[in-house]
Design a protein around this motif. Sequence first.
Motif, PDB file in Angstrom:
ATOM      1  N   LEU A 105      41.625  17.494  60.533  1.00 12.92           N
ATOM      2  CA  LEU A 105      41.104  16.479  59.630  1.00 12.92           C
ATOM      3  C   LEU A 105      40.714  17.067  58.278  1.00 12.92           C
ATOM      4  O   LEU A 105      40.877  16.423  57.237  1.00 12.92           O
ATOM      5  N   CYS A 106      40.211  18.295  58.274  1.00 16.07           N
ATOM      6  CA  CYS A 106      39.897  18.962  57.007  1.00 16.07           C
ATOM      7  C   CYS A 106      41.174  19.216  56.208  1.00 16.07           C
ATOM      8  O   CYS A 106      41.237  18.962  55.003  1.00 16.07           O
ATOM      9  N   THR A 107      42.224  19.699  56.898  1.00 19.20           N
ATOM     10  CA  THR A 107      43.514  19.926  56.242  1.00 19.20           C
ATOM     11  C   THR A 107      44.099  18.615  55.749  1.00 19.20           C
ATOM     12  O   THR A 107      44.672  18.546  54.647  1.00 19.20           O
ATOM     13  N   ALA A 108      43.953  17.549  56.549  1.00 17.37           N
ATOM     14  CA  ALA A 108      44.462  16.234  56.150  1.00 17.37           C
ATOM     15  C   ALA A 108      43.741  15.725  54.904  1.00 17.37           C
ATOM     16  O   ALA A 108      44.364  15.134  54.009  1.00 17.37           O
ATOM     17  N   SER A 109      42.430  15.942  54.835  1.00 21.91           N
ATOM     18  CA  SER A 109      41.669  15.502  53.663  1.00 21.91           C
ATOM     19  C   SER A 109      42.174  16.183  52.395  1.00 21.91           C
ATOM     20  O   SER A 109      42.391  15.537  51.362  1.00 21.91           O
ATOM     21  N   VAL A 110      42.362  17.502  52.479  1.00 24.26           N
ATOM     22  CA  VAL A 110      42.851  18.258  51.319  1.00 24.26           C
ATOM     23  C   VAL A 110      44.246  17.782  50.936  1.00 24.26           C
ATOM     24  O   VAL A 110      44.551  17.598  49.745  1.00 24.26           O
ATOM     25  N   SER A 111      45.109  17.568  51.927  1.00 23.70           N
ATOM     26  CA  SER A 111      46.478  17.130  51.648  1.00 23.70           C
ATOM     27  C   SER A 111      46.491  15.764  50.974  1.00 23.70           C
ATOM     28  O   SER A 111      47.228  15.540  50.000  1.00 23.70           O
ATOM     29  N   HIS A 112      45.668  14.839  51.485  1.00 23.24           N
ATOM     30  CA  HIS A 112      45.607  13.507  50.892  1.00 23.24           C
ATOM     31  C   HIS A 112      45.107  13.567  49.446  1.00 23.24           C
ATOM     32  O   HIS A 112      45.658  12.909  48.559  1.00 23.24           O
ATOM     33  N   LEU A 113      44.062  14.339  49.223  1.00 27.51           N
ATOM     34  CA  LEU A 113      43.532  14.464  47.869  1.00 27.51           C
ATOM     35  C   LEU A 113      44.562  15.093  46.926  1.00 27.51           C
ATOM     36  O   LEU A 113      44.634  14.732  45.745  1.00 27.51           O
ATOM     37  N   SER A 114      45.353  16.026  47.450  1.00 27.29           N
ATOM     38  CA  SER A 114      46.406  16.641  46.636  1.00 27.29           C
ATOM     39  C   SER A 114      47.453  15.600  46.236  1.00 27.29           C
ATOM     40  O   SER A 114      47.850  15.515  45.059  1.00 27.29           O
ATOM     41  N   PHE A 115      47.903  14.810  47.208  1.00 26.49           N
ATOM     42  CA  PHE A 115      48.905  13.789  46.911  1.00 26.49           C
ATOM     43  C   PHE A 115      48.339  12.704  45.995  1.00 26.49           C
ATOM     44  O   PHE A 115      49.056  12.175  45.140  1.00 26.49           O
ATOM     45  N   SER A 152      49.076  18.714  59.333  1.00 24.13           N
ATOM     46  CA  SER A 152      47.668  18.939  59.673  1.00 24.13           C
ATOM     47  C   SER A 152      47.485  19.112  61.174  1.00 24.13           C
ATOM     48  O   SER A 152      46.712  19.975  61.620  1.00 24.13           O
ATOM     49  N   ALA A 153      48.191  18.296  61.967  1.00 19.68           N
ATOM     50  CA  ALA A 153      48.072  18.393  63.428  1.00 19.68           C
ATOM     51  C   ALA A 153      48.625  19.717  63.940  1.00 19.68           C
ATOM     52  O   ALA A 153      48.019  20.372  64.803  1.00 19.68           O
ATOM     53  N   VAL A 154      49.771  20.145  63.390  1.00 19.66           N
ATOM     54  CA  VAL A 154      50.382  21.413  63.818  1.00 19.66           C
ATOM     55  C   VAL A 154      49.468  22.581  63.466  1.00 19.66           C
ATOM     56  O   VAL A 154      49.234  23.479  64.296  1.00 19.66           O
ATOM     57  N   VAL A 155      48.942  22.575  62.241  1.00 17.41           N
ATOM     58  CA  VAL A 155      48.057  23.661  61.807  1.00 17.41           C
ATOM     59  C   VAL A 155      46.779  23.681  62.627  1.00 17.41           C
ATOM     60  O   VAL A 155      46.361  24.723  63.152  1.00 17.41           O
ATOM     61  N   GLY A 156      46.130  22.517  62.756  1.00 17.72           N
ATOM     62  CA  GLY A 156      44.837  22.458  63.433  1.00 17.72           C
ATOM     63  C   GLY A 156      44.895  22.863  64.899  1.00 17.72           C
ATOM     64  O   GLY A 156      44.195  23.790  65.326  1.00 17.72           O
ATOM     65  N   PHE A 157      45.751  22.192  65.644  1.00 15.66           N
ATOM     66  CA  PHE A 157      45.797  22.459  67.082  1.00 15.66           C
ATOM     67  C   PHE A 157      46.584  23.735  67.389  1.00 15.66           C
ATOM     68  O   PHE A 157      46.335  24.379  68.416  1.00 15.66           O
ATOM     69  N   GLY A 158      47.516  24.105  66.502  1.00 16.85           N
ATOM     70  CA  GLY A 158      48.247  25.349  66.716  1.00 16.85           C
ATOM     71  C   GLY A 158      47.335  26.557  66.630  1.00 16.85           C
ATOM     72  O   GLY A 158      47.385  27.459  67.481  1.00 16.85           O
ATOM     73  N   ILE A 159      46.477  26.599  65.619  1.00 21.42           N
ATOM     74  CA  ILE A 159      45.554  27.725  65.438  1.00 21.42           C
ATOM     75  C   ILE A 159      44.622  27.853  66.633  1.00 21.42           C
ATOM     76  O   ILE A 159      44.399  28.964  67.148  1.00 21.42           O
ATOM     77  N   ILE A 160      44.081  26.731  67.108  1.00 24.09           N
ATOM     78  CA  ILE A 160      43.073  26.778  68.177  1.00 24.09           C
ATOM     79  C   ILE A 160      43.691  27.071  69.534  1.00 24.09           C
ATOM     80  O   ILE A 160      43.231  27.954  70.270  1.00 24.09           O
ATOM     81  N   PHE A 161      44.753  26.357  69.908  1.00 22.37           N
ATOM     82  CA  PHE A 161      45.299  26.513  71.257  1.00 22.37           C
ATOM     83  C   PHE A 161      46.125  27.794  71.399  1.00 22.37           C
ATOM     84  O   PHE A 161      46.281  28.303  72.510  1.00 22.37           O
ATOM     85  N   LEU A 162      46.642  28.327  70.295  1.00 21.47           N
ATOM     86  CA  LEU A 162      47.320  29.631  70.346  1.00 21.47           C
ATOM     87  C   LEU A 162      46.342  30.764  70.072  1.00 21.47           C
ATOM     88  O   LEU A 162      46.734  31.936  70.130  1.00 21.47           O
ATOM     89  N   LEU A 205      40.120  34.133  55.580  1.00 21.61           N
ATOM     90  CA  LEU A 205      40.530  34.184  54.180  1.00 21.61           C
ATOM     91  C   LEU A 205      41.714  33.262  53.919  1.00 21.61           C
ATOM     92  O   LEU A 205      41.699  32.461  52.971  1.00 21.61           O
ATOM     93  N   VAL A 206      42.754  33.364  54.769  1.00 20.28           N
ATOM     94  CA  VAL A 206      43.974  32.577  54.547  1.00 20.28           C
ATOM     95  C   VAL A 206      43.691  31.079  54.690  1.00 20.28           C
ATOM     96  O   VAL A 206      44.120  30.266  53.859  1.00 20.28           O
ATOM     97  N   SER A 207      42.953  30.698  55.746  1.00 22.56           N
ATOM     98  CA  SER A 207      42.664  29.281  55.956  1.00 22.56           C
ATOM     99  C   SER A 207      41.824  28.715  54.815  1.00 22.56           C
ATOM    100  O   SER A 207      42.037  27.574  54.379  1.00 22.56           O
ATOM    101  N   SER A 208      40.876  29.496  54.332  1.00 22.91           N
ATOM    102  CA  SER A 208      40.033  29.029  53.228  1.00 22.91           C
ATOM    103  C   SER A 208      40.833  28.893  51.934  1.00 22.91           C
ATOM    104  O   SER A 208      40.648  27.938  51.181  1.00 22.91           O
ATOM    105  N   LEU A 209      41.722  29.865  51.687  1.00 26.19           N
ATOM    106  CA  LEU A 209      42.535  29.810  50.474  1.00 26.19           C
ATOM    107  C   LEU A 209      43.443  28.594  50.474  1.00 26.19           C
ATOM    108  O   LEU A 209      43.500  27.834  49.497  1.00 26.19           O
ATOM    109  N   PHE A 210      44.161  28.377  51.582  1.00 28.86           N
ATOM    110  CA  PHE A 210      45.165  27.315  51.620  1.00 28.86           C
ATOM    111  C   PHE A 210      44.574  25.947  51.954  1.00 28.86           C
ATOM    112  O   PHE A 210      45.187  24.925  51.641  1.00 28.86           O
ATOM    113  N   SER A 211      43.405  25.922  52.587  1.00 28.50           N
ATOM    114  CA  SER A 211      42.795  24.642  52.939  1.00 28.50           C
ATOM    115  C   SER A 211      41.771  24.163  51.922  1.00 28.50           C
ATOM    116  O   SER A 211      41.369  23.004  51.957  1.00 28.50           O
TER     117      SER A 211
END
Length: 343
Positions: free
Chosen positions: A114-124, A159-169, A199-205
């Motif tokens: 949801l955090c990634t989705a918020s940033v993506s929506h604001l970008s668009f 956003s779903a791939v990033v969010g759940f991919g990071i946690i479940f992997l 660092l990477v998640s903060s930079l890109f998110s």
Amino acid sequence: MNVSGIPQTVHFCYPSVNNSCRKQVLPLQNHIVLYTVLWTTVAVTVFGNLLVIISIAHFRQLHTPTNCLVLSLAVTDFLLGGIVMPPISVQLVETCWYLGDIYCKVYLGAVIMLCTASVSHLSFISIDRYFAVCHPLTYKTKITVPVTLNLILFCWTLSAVVGFGIIFLELNLKGIEDVYQKVKCVGSCILMQNEASGLVSSLFSFYIPGFVMVCIYLKIFAVARRQARSIRDLGHQNQSAEEKKKLASRKRETKAAKTLAIVLGVFLICWSPFFLCNVINPLTNHNAPQFVIETLAFIGYMNSTFNPLVYGFFYSWFRKALKLIANGKIFQNDSSRTKLFSD
């Protein structure tokens, strides 16, 4: 042992379970005050964004590319208020996680998604406003509803791939498994990240999208300022009805850009403390107390609380829509065709 020499009772989240987390027991009045504040925030977040969703979905005049993005952003905020904020509210007061490890992973994945989705929506949205204000002649041909819907689908999928991919992997725990096992206990739900992940998640998110969006809005306001001068100059001339209509539309686009820039500003203010901690904490061997991290995260989640308030304060169409919803007039025939602003 406390300062008076009287032994203090140690409370645990699960007293009958080995390796249970310790529980901080607060006075009853503190419980009442904290739960009142936290659950009021949750209620405002859920119902405020629900009103935005109903308004844009119901009234046909609001079915524009920009509002499609605003609608999807409101869905993001609604889900955050309904799924993410209630568990962390309980965790902040009880200092325990009672929903199990599986839901903890789902919860952490939803947080990142949801955090990634918020940033993506604001970008668009910032890109949409850029074309609307800076390239008004080609805006309607480049930014259409189908294009916007495809962007929304891409946003949610990524956003779903990033969010759940990071946690479940467990990509966030690579190299710090030993540190995680030391702080992990039964009754906790911790989003711990290694140095690279933090660092990477903060930079890109957050940092890179935020910087780019600020630059875009600065460009928009520079163009809007020039347009305002030209509008004032034209105001002294006799204008046709068509010219007046175009000027009114341009003013509305500029006002929308300013309002959505405020939404971006609120997002940056709410989330800056958390993402600053997200970068620093792995570098300091995760010394930040969990309560501090959870509090900063909740402040970030409150961005979803403020967004509907911004719409209500700056958008006259939203205030008109609220009146129609409150009066039950949206259930009347052809209410979806109600004019909320002049074309």
